[in-house]
Every structure is written in C-alpha cells, then in structure tokens.
Design an enzyme around this catalytic site. Structure first.
Site, PDB file in Angstrom:
ATOM      1  N   CYS A 155      -2.069  -1.661 -14.946  1.00 39.20           N
ATOM      2  CA  CYS A 155      -2.662  -0.936 -13.809  1.00 39.20           C
ATOM      3  C   CYS A 155      -2.105  -1.404 -12.471  1.00 39.20           C
ATOM      4  O   CYS A 155      -1.871  -0.592 -11.569  1.00 39.20           O
ATOM      5  CB  CYS A 155      -4.178  -1.042 -13.836  1.00 39.20           C
ATOM      6  SG  CYS A 155      -4.829  -2.712 -13.682  1.00 39.20           S
ATOM      7  N   CYS A 261      21.301  -7.266   7.261  1.00 39.21           N
ATOM      8  CA  CYS A 261      20.944  -5.907   6.849  1.00 39.21           C
ATOM      9  C   CYS A 261      21.387  -4.870   7.874  1.00 39.21           C
ATOM     10  O   CYS A 261      20.575  -4.101   8.399  1.00 39.21           O
ATOM     11  CB  CYS A 261      19.448  -5.791   6.585  1.00 39.21           C
ATOM     12  SG  CYS A 261      19.021  -4.412   5.468  1.00 39.21           S
ATOM     13  N   CYS A 265      19.100  -1.366   5.051  1.00 38.04           N
ATOM     14  CA  CYS A 265      18.877  -0.803   3.719  1.00 38.04           C
ATOM     15  C   CYS A 265      17.645   0.101   3.755  1.00 38.04           C
ATOM     16  O   CYS A 265      16.920   0.168   4.754  1.00 38.04           O
ATOM     17  CB  CYS A 265      18.709  -1.919   2.701  1.00 38.04           C
ATOM     18  SG  CYS A 265      17.218  -2.912   2.945  1.00 38.04           S
ATOM     19  N   CYS A 326      -0.568 -25.982  23.541  1.00 39.18           N
ATOM     20  CA  CYS A 326       0.496 -26.332  24.488  1.00 39.18           C
ATOM     21  C   CYS A 326       0.724 -27.848  24.489  1.00 39.18           C
ATOM     22  O   CYS A 326      -0.100 -28.618  23.978  1.00 39.18           O
ATOM     23  CB  CYS A 326       0.120 -25.846  25.885  1.00 39.18           C
ATOM     24  SG  CYS A 326       1.368 -26.199  27.160  1.00 39.18           S
ATOM     25  N   CYS A 328       0.465 -29.742  26.841  1.00 41.44           N
ATOM     26  CA  CYS A 328      -0.552 -30.396  27.651  1.00 41.44           C
ATOM     27  C   CYS A 328      -1.885 -30.507  26.916  1.00 41.44           C
ATOM     28  O   CYS A 328      -2.833 -31.104  27.435  1.00 41.44           O
ATOM     29  CB  CYS A 328      -0.742 -29.644  28.969  1.00 41.44           C
ATOM     30  SG  CYS A 328      -1.453 -27.985  28.773  1.00 41.44           S
ATOM     31  N   HIS A 402      -9.337  -4.064 -12.177  1.00 34.57           N
ATOM     32  CA  HIS A 402      -8.655  -2.808 -12.492  1.00 34.57           C
ATOM     33  C   HIS A 402      -8.269  -2.102 -11.199  1.00 34.57           C
ATOM     34  O   HIS A 402      -9.062  -2.025 -10.254  1.00 34.57           O
ATOM     35  CB  HIS A 402      -9.546  -1.902 -13.341  1.00 34.57           C
ATOM     36  CG  HIS A 402      -8.882  -0.613 -13.708  1.00 34.57           C
ATOM     37  ND1 HIS A 402      -7.755  -0.549 -14.491  1.00 34.57           N
ATOM     38  CD2 HIS A 402      -9.188   0.672 -13.372  1.00 34.57           C
ATOM     39  CE1 HIS A 402      -7.396   0.716 -14.642  1.00 34.57           C
ATOM     40  NE2 HIS A 402      -8.247   1.474 -13.979  1.00 34.57           N
TER      41      HIS A 402
END
Length: 452
Positions: A155, A261, A265, A326, A328, A402
């Site tokens: 499934c 790529c 693609c 950060c 700081c 399922h």
C-alpha cells in the site's frame, strides 16, 4: 409399578449423548427418551456404549501430557500440524460379577494449520483472483488500481506510484526521459527503477486492465535499497520516505552534471524548491551568511492545523519560526525565501500516532485549503512568485498501517479514491473531505500543483 431410572452413554463421532429413560407407570404404554447432547471432552476419552452405569465401576487414571507430532493429513502442504498423542483412558476395575465392557483406545486426530501456511494459501488464492479480474473493465474510466495481496504490504508503494502518475507535471516529463544511467546495463537485468516505472506507466496508459501488479517495481526497489534494509519485499514502510528516496534516485540517474543538475532533470523541474535561509540582523550589528539548499518535500506537524489559526498563517508561522543564536548570545529570527517556482509543492503532515482521534482528523481536514499562494508561506524575491497559485491535486492518507490516496481527475473533473486495487469516484473536494472524516483517514502528503 415403577421401574428404576437408567442412564446410558451413547458416543458419536463429534459428540456424546446422555440418554435418560423415562419412568413409566402401569397405565403408560409408550415413553420417549430425554436426550441431552454434551460436547466431546478434549482428550476424547472413550465410554462404554449402551451399557448401564450401575453395572461396572471405574477408577480415573491420570492422562499423559499431549505430545505433538507431524501429520501428513493436511491441505496446507508441508505445514506442521499438532496432533494429540495417545492418552490413557478410563480403565475398568475388576469386580466379581461385572460384565466386561470394550473400551476404545484409538486417539482422534486434530488438524490445526499454522498461521504462515494459512497466509501463504490465502495469498496464492488472491494472486490468482487478481489475474482473473485484471481483464475486467476499469471501475473508473481511465483509472487503474494497483494490486496488494495479503502479506505483500504494497500500500505505501501503491500510493507513491499513483502520485507519480497523477501528477501530470511529473509523469509527462518522466515519459520523455530517454537517457539515464540504467542499472540494467552490463548484463544486470531487472534492477533499474526508471525502466520498471516507465513500463508500469505504459500499462497504465494503454491497457484496459482494471488493476495492475506492482510486483516488478517492488522487487527492483528492494534490490536497490537492500544495503540500507529499506523498502524490502513484503515489509511495511513509510510512503513519504519512499517518495523522497525515489526522487533522489531519479535525480541521480537522470542528471547530466551531478548535483549541479544543469540543465535541470525532471525531478528538479517539478519538485525542487530552491530555498534560502537568511537570519535577520542582530541588534549588536552582526550579520550571518545566507544558506541555500534544495528540498523536494516540506514537513509540518499536523498539530498546526488543529488550532484556531487559519491554514496559510499556521504554515507561514512554522516556516518562519526558526531561530539561531548570535555570537553575542541573543536569539535572532531566520527567514526562508523561495527562490524559484516549482511545479509541485508537496506538504507532509507529521502525526503523533497511527490512529488519531476522529475529532483531530476532522479539524485538520476542515483546515486544508484547496488553493495556496507561496507568497503567503515563504518570503519571496520575485514578482512572479508573489502572483503564482497552486491548487490541491492529490492527498495521500493513512489509517493505522494502511495507506490510501485521492487524486483529482482533470478529465472527469472529479476526485477519485484509490485503495490498492479498489478505485472509486468520489466527486467534488467537499465530498472528499466528508469521505476522509467518515473513514478517519489522516491526511499525510498534500500535493499542490502550479496552475497560474
């Protein structure tokens, strides 16, 4: 004149009857026995037949514990069948003047097929039934179910294959893939997922079968991912993980220039969202370097849609809620920018369990919008991104372990429900939501397709 009441035991093949004779008076000429039927004891002990209990006397002797041996008398092949071994039965005590009574000592045979043999027999029967019913007309014109015999656990694969076919942006581009790094080359056969999926798509488009077997794809997918022990034959797995893994695989075998790529693609054209993460400027004046990456799927917790916050706003708040620290020590917000316009936006909803409460499912289903704008979810950098709109074209759901799915058939202008080999026309999106809630199907993957 009354005569004494007498009791008789009459043993049958599957039961033992206790017959009590009536006690007639002098004026009575006929009588009818009273018959009571009792189940045969498990040990199948033997009793005297049609012999008054008052004559012989019995003593009970302990029975030996049952021992199980293999029996060839079974309809399930070489299955091991438990059969009781001979047991010690009641023995007659020798009493002067008593009439000897013959006692049966042959044990009965009980055949109990094991569970694995039952499943194997049922699966073989279902596979033969699928072959017989394949040639029947489709349940919905132009649609095909995908087979899932008992024990196959197909499934999660079936809903992914239905998605790849029904997302027109993908399957049209995938059909046009003419060159790829085919795993069938070099003498190796039946190992290429691209070839197997393309073959299934040809059957889906040109055959008149009611449903199709995904067996070949199941085996080549299991072979490719065997090293990771993922998506193995007859094993249950996660549909979103399979979709992501297949998209990565398709990219790796169809891309001409690796990760770059270029030209893109089919996977990057359809699914790839180019994202940029940029932290806001800290109050101390520090700036962080932007981070760019590509994502095929976007994940959200399902709890976001169970509150009062509107759909778009809830997703936007989650996407833009990431914080970084950060130098700081202060927390700064990190924003996400969508740099391109993918043809498909898949949203994956993460649930806390396999069986959500019906009320939770109703809230999530009711919140899902049929149309979204990326500008309401991400920070955008181009005017085109601000104007683009995406329409919901498919939903993968699950209940327990399922998977089922719904997809919008643009030719019929109706939503269609797929439950493995079963295909059913549902109607409008309103009908889909009603069908989901009544079946407690939890929305899992939402596919939004670019349409403007």
């Amino acid at each position: 004149v009354k005569r004494p009441r007498q009791f008789f035991l009459v043993e049958g093949e599957n039961h033992t009857m206790v017959i009590t004779t009536a006690t007639p008076t002098v004026s009575q000429h006929q009588h009818t026995p009273n018959v009571t039927v009792y189940p045969t004891p498990p040990a199948l002990q033997s009793y005297p037949v049609a012999t008054p209990l008052a004559q012989p006397h019995y003593v009970n002797t302990p029975t030996t514990p049952p021992q199980y041996v293999a029996s060839p008398f079974t309809s399930y092949g070489n299955a091991t069948v438990p059969t009781p071994a001979p047991t010690t039965v009641r023995q007659q005590q020798t009493i002067p003047g008593a009439v000897p009574v013959p006692v049966r000592t042959t044990p009965a045979t009980i055949s109990v097929p094991d569970e694995a043999a039952q499943i194997a027999a049922l699966r073989k029967f279902q596979e033969e039934e699928f072959k017989r019913r394949r040639v029947l007309p489709p349940q919905v014109a132009g649609e095909r179910g995908l087979e899932n015999p008992v024990g196959a656990n197909n499934c999660f694969l079936n809903v992914v294959l239905q998605a790849l076919w029904h997302l027109n942006h993908f399957h049209r581009g995938f059909d046009n893939v003419t060159t790829h790094k085919c795993a069938n080359s070099g003498g190796v056969t039946e190992a290429c997922i691209v070839c197997a999926v393309q073959a299934l798509f040809v059957q889906y488009q040109y055959s008149d079968h009611q449903h199709l077997p995904p067996k070949e794809i199941r085996h080549v997918v299991a072979k490719h991912f065997a090293a990771d022990s993922r998506f193995q034959v007859d094993a249950m797995d996660d549909a979103a993980e399979l979709l992501d893994a297949l998209l990565e695989y398709f990219h790796s075998v169809t891309s001409q220039h690796g990760d770059a790529c270029e030209p893109p693609c089919v996977v990057h054209k359809v699914f790839a969202s180019s994202l940029l993460e940029q932290s806001d400027k800290c109050s101390c004046g520090a700036n962080s370097e932007p981070n760019t990456y590509t994502s095929f799927l976007h994940y959200f917790p399902a709890k976001l849609l169970q509150g009062e916050t509107p759909y778009d706003q809830a997703l936007h708040m989650y996407i833009q809620s990431e914080h970084k620290t950060c130098e700081c020590g202060k927390q700064i917000t990190t924003g996400k920018y969508l740099l391109n316009q993918p043809q498909i936006l898949p949203f994956v909803l993460i649930w806390g369990g396999e069986n959500a409460e019906k009320e939770a499912v109703e809230k999530v289903v009711e919140k899902i919008k049929n149309v979204v704008r990326p500008s309401q979810l991400f920070r955008t950098t181009t005017p085109t991104s601000n104007q683009s709109m995406y329409q919901l074209s498919g939903v993968v759901c699950f209940y327990g372990r399922h998977y089922v799915c719904y997809f919008n058939n643009t030719r019929l202008q109706k939503w269609v429900f797929f439950d493995d080999s079963s295909v059913k026309s549902i109607g409008e999106w309103f009908d889909v939501k009603k069908h989901m809630t009544s079946g407690r199907y939890q929305p899992f993957i939402l596919f939004y397709s670019l349409y403007r």
